[in-house]
Design a protein around this motif. Structure first.
Motif, PDB file in Angstrom:
ATOM      1  N   PRO A  56       0.837  -1.212   0.000  1.00  0.00           N
ATOM      2  CA  PRO A  56       0.000   0.000   0.000  1.00  0.00           C
ATOM      3  C   PRO A  56       0.868   1.257   0.000  1.00  0.00           C
ATOM      4  CG  PRO A  56      -0.133  -1.149   2.118  1.00  0.00           C
ATOM      5  CD  PRO A  56       0.726  -1.979   1.228  1.00  0.00           C
ATOM      6  N   GLY A  57       0.346   2.300  -0.604  1.00  0.00           N
ATOM      7  CA  GLY A  57       1.050   3.572  -0.629  1.00  0.00           C
ATOM      8  C   GLY A  57       1.647   3.866  -1.998  1.00  0.00           C
ATOM      9  N   PRO A  58       2.173   5.077  -2.135  1.00  0.00           N
ATOM     10  CA  PRO A  58       2.745   5.488  -3.419  1.00  0.00           C
ATOM     11  C   PRO A  58       3.996   4.675  -3.753  1.00  0.00           C
ATOM     12  CG  PRO A  58       2.414   7.368  -1.954  1.00  0.00           C
ATOM     13  CD  PRO A  58       2.182   6.142  -1.149  1.00  0.00           C
ATOM     14  N   ILE A  59       4.105   4.257  -4.995  1.00  0.00           N
ATOM     15  CA  ILE A  59       5.212   3.409  -5.426  1.00  0.00           C
ATOM     16  C   ILE A  59       6.564   4.094  -5.220  1.00  0.00           C
ATOM     17  CG2 ILE A  59       5.011   4.112  -7.842  1.00  0.00           C
ATOM     18  CD1 ILE A  59       5.868   1.279  -8.620  1.00  0.00           C
ATOM     19  N   ALA A  60       6.651   5.383  -5.502  1.00  0.00           N
ATOM     20  CA  ALA A  60       7.927   6.091  -5.362  1.00  0.00           C
ATOM     21  C   ALA A  60       8.370   6.130  -3.903  1.00  0.00           C
ATOM     22  CB  ALA A  60       7.814   7.509  -5.923  1.00  0.00           C
ATOM     23  N   ASN A  62       7.464   3.941  -1.609  1.00  0.00           N
ATOM     24  CA  ASN A  62       7.804   2.569  -1.242  1.00  0.00           C
ATOM     25  C   ASN A  62       9.204   2.194  -1.714  1.00  0.00           C
ATOM     26  OD1 ASN A  62       5.294   2.333  -0.085  1.00  0.00           O
ATOM     27  ND2 ASN A  62       4.400   1.198  -1.774  1.00  0.00           N
ATOM     28  N   ILE A  63       9.562   2.597  -2.936  1.00  0.00           N
ATOM     29  CA  ILE A  63      10.919   2.322  -3.427  1.00  0.00           C
ATOM     30  C   ILE A  63      11.944   3.094  -2.602  1.00  0.00           C
ATOM     31  CG2 ILE A  63      12.512   2.648  -5.370  1.00  0.00           C
ATOM     32  CD1 ILE A  63      10.208   1.944  -7.241  1.00  0.00           C
ATOM     33  N   ALA A  64      11.610   4.324  -2.234  1.00  0.00           N
ATOM     34  CA  ALA A  64      12.516   5.107  -1.391  1.00  0.00           C
ATOM     35  C   ALA A  64      12.754   4.384  -0.063  1.00  0.00           C
ATOM     36  CB  ALA A  64      11.939   6.505  -1.144  1.00  0.00           C
ATOM     37  N   VAL A  65      11.682   3.899   0.545  1.00  0.00           N
ATOM     38  CA  VAL A  65      11.803   3.178   1.820  1.00  0.00           C
ATOM     39  C   VAL A  65      12.686   1.941   1.649  1.00  0.00           C
ATOM     40  CG1 VAL A  65      10.537   1.814   3.530  1.00  0.00           C
ATOM     41  CG2 VAL A  65       9.611   3.993   2.758  1.00  0.00           C
ATOM     42  N   LEU A  66      12.416   1.153   0.615  1.00  0.00           N
ATOM     43  CA  LEU A  66      13.194  -0.071   0.395  1.00  0.00           C
ATOM     44  C   LEU A  66      14.671   0.228   0.133  1.00  0.00           C
ATOM     45  CD1 LEU A  66      10.645  -2.081  -1.774  1.00  0.00           C
ATOM     46  CD2 LEU A  66      11.382  -2.626   0.548  1.00  0.00           C
ATOM     47  N   THR A  67      14.934   1.262  -0.647  1.00  0.00           N
ATOM     48  CA  THR A  67      16.319   1.625  -0.944  1.00  0.00           C
ATOM     49  C   THR A  67      17.028   2.094   0.325  1.00  0.00           C
ATOM     50  OG1 THR A  67      15.715   2.273  -3.196  1.00  0.00           O
ATOM     51  CG2 THR A  67      17.810   3.102  -2.351  1.00  0.00           C
ATOM     52  N   GLY A  68      16.396   2.989   1.054  1.00  0.00           N
ATOM     53  CA  GLY A  68      16.999   3.494   2.293  1.00  0.00           C
ATOM     54  C   GLY A  68      17.230   2.389   3.305  1.00  0.00           C
ATOM     55  N   THR A  81      12.503   8.436   2.860  1.00  0.00           N
ATOM     56  CA  THR A  81      11.071   8.752   2.862  1.00  0.00           C
ATOM     57  C   THR A  81      10.854  10.255   2.985  1.00  0.00           C
ATOM     58  OG1 THR A  81      10.559   6.605   3.842  1.00  0.00           O
ATOM     59  CG2 THR A  81       8.871   8.320   4.011  1.00  0.00           C
ATOM     60  N   LEU A  82      11.571  10.877   3.909  1.00  0.00           N
ATOM     61  CA  LEU A  82      11.454  12.336   4.056  1.00  0.00           C
ATOM     62  C   LEU A  82      11.870  13.044   2.767  1.00  0.00           C
ATOM     63  CD1 LEU A  82      12.782  12.924   7.686  1.00  0.00           C
ATOM     64  CD2 LEU A  82      10.447  13.258   6.843  1.00  0.00           C
ATOM     65  N   GLY A  83      12.943  12.582   2.171  1.00  0.00           N
ATOM     66  CA  GLY A  83      13.382  13.186   0.912  1.00  0.00           C
ATOM     67  C   GLY A  83      12.348  13.057  -0.187  1.00  0.00           C
ATOM     68  N   ALA A  84      11.676  11.911  -0.237  1.00  0.00           N
ATOM     69  CA  ALA A  84      10.697  11.667  -1.297  1.00  0.00           C
ATOM     70  C   ALA A  84       9.401  12.449  -1.092  1.00  0.00           C
ATOM     71  CB  ALA A  84      10.392  10.173  -1.398  1.00  0.00           C
ATOM     72  N   VAL A  85       8.949  12.621   0.150  1.00  0.00           N
ATOM     73  CA  VAL A  85       7.639  13.246   0.383  1.00  0.00           C
ATOM     74  C   VAL A  85       7.700  14.739   0.677  1.00  0.00           C
ATOM     75  CG1 VAL A  85       6.631  11.081   1.178  1.00  0.00           C
ATOM     76  CG2 VAL A  85       7.516  12.684   2.859  1.00  0.00           C
ATOM     77  N   LEU A  86       8.827  15.230   1.165  1.00  0.00           N
ATOM     78  CA  LEU A  86       8.915  16.641   1.531  1.00  0.00           C
ATOM     79  C   LEU A  86       8.629  17.597   0.367  1.00  0.00           C
ATOM     80  CD1 LEU A  86       9.324  18.229   4.089  1.00  0.00           C
ATOM     81  CD2 LEU A  86      11.768  18.312   3.603  1.00  0.00           C
ATOM     82  N   PRO A  87       9.129  17.340  -0.844  1.00  0.00           N
ATOM     83  CA  PRO A  87       8.789  18.258  -1.944  1.00  0.00           C
ATOM     84  C   PRO A  87       7.285  18.346  -2.195  1.00  0.00           C
ATOM     85  CG  PRO A  87      10.604  16.849  -2.593  1.00  0.00           C
ATOM     86  CD  PRO A  87      10.095  16.320  -1.283  1.00  0.00           C
ATOM     87  N   SER A  88       6.589  17.225  -2.124  1.00  0.00           N
ATOM     88  CA  SER A  88       5.134  17.240  -2.329  1.00  0.00           C
ATOM     89  C   SER A  88       4.437  18.044  -1.241  1.00  0.00           C
ATOM     90  CB  SER A  88       4.586  15.816  -2.343  1.00  0.00           C
ATOM     91  OG  SER A  88       5.092  15.120  -3.446  1.00  0.00           O
ATOM     92  N   ILE A  89       4.886  17.881  -0.024  1.00  0.00           N
ATOM     93  CA  ILE A  89       4.290  18.633   1.087  1.00  0.00           C
ATOM     94  C   ILE A  89       4.487  20.127   0.869  1.00  0.00           C
ATOM     95  CG2 ILE A  89       4.478  19.122   3.563  1.00  0.00           C
ATOM     96  CD1 ILE A  89       5.145  16.100   3.917  1.00  0.00           C
ATOM     97  N   ILE A  90       5.690  20.513   0.500  1.00  0.00           N
ATOM     98  CA  ILE A  90       5.986  21.932   0.274  1.00  0.00           C
ATOM     99  C   ILE A  90       5.163  22.472  -0.899  1.00  0.00           C
ATOM    100  CG2 ILE A  90       7.783  23.549  -0.481  1.00  0.00           C
ATOM    101  CD1 ILE A  90       9.799  21.697   1.055  1.00  0.00           C
TER     102      ILE A  90
END
Length: 177
Positions: A56-60, A62-68, A81-90
């Motif tokens: 579940p959740g956005p694929i990008a 999820n890949i960020a989590v797995l890579t990290g 995860t923070l790197g992947a979602v922070l731009p969207s939040i901003i």
């Protein structure tokens, strides 16, 4: 450079400069993670993509989590995860603040009309690049899954769950040999 800072910057850049969701991000993620930084092999990336699609959740994300996680366990997963979602939040915060001012503006409609074909091209590019590594049965399974969803109206969730089950069975049979 500090690995955590490098992970954060890479996924922040991916999140900031890709429009169109996870599938549109796949070519850039693959370039950064596989080609540029060698954090994952091509096979590991394909496996991460498959796992990310079934979770579940956005694929990008999820890949960020797995890579990290693969590189630096839980701290790495948190940083990516923070790197992947922070731009969207901003971006969403800024858009939300300006939404009422620009709602219905013709220039915005034209901008999004121009973005749509680019997003489509990015998704097709990801499919083609990942498809090059597939075997014949992968294409056959993809065609069957597409047909079941598109022509028979079966919910994609049932197709995904069935594919997971088939994959588990195939791996179990391979393991017994």
């Amino acid at each position: 450079m500090n690995i955590y800072l490098n992970l954060f910057q890479t996924f922040f850049r991916i999140g900031a400069f890709t429009i169109g969701g996870g599938y549109a991000m796949l070519p850039l993620i693959q370039h950064e993670v596989v080609d540029k930084h060698n954090w994952l092999s091509e096979e590991d990336f394909l496996n991460s993509t498959a796992l990310s699609q079934s979770a579940p959740g956005p694929i990008a994300v999820n890949i960020a989590v797995l890579t990290g996680y693969r590189l630096k366990k839980y701290p790495g997963a948190i940083v990516t995860t923070l790197g992947a979602v922070l731009p969207s939040i901003i971006i969403m915060t800024i858009i939300g603040a300006l939404f009422t001012k620009f709602y219905g503006a013709e220039v915005l409609n034209h901008a999004f009309s121009g973005i749509r074909p680019v997003v489509t091209a990015l998704i097709v590019s990801a499919v083609i690049r990942m498809g090059k590594k597939q075997k014949a049965y992968g294409y056959a399974l993809g065609a069957v899954a597409f047909s079941i969803v598109a022509f028979l109206g079966v919910s994609p969730i049932y197709v995904i769950l069935s594919a997971i089950l088939v994959g588990i069975i195939i791996q179990a049979v391979k393991g017994k040999k």
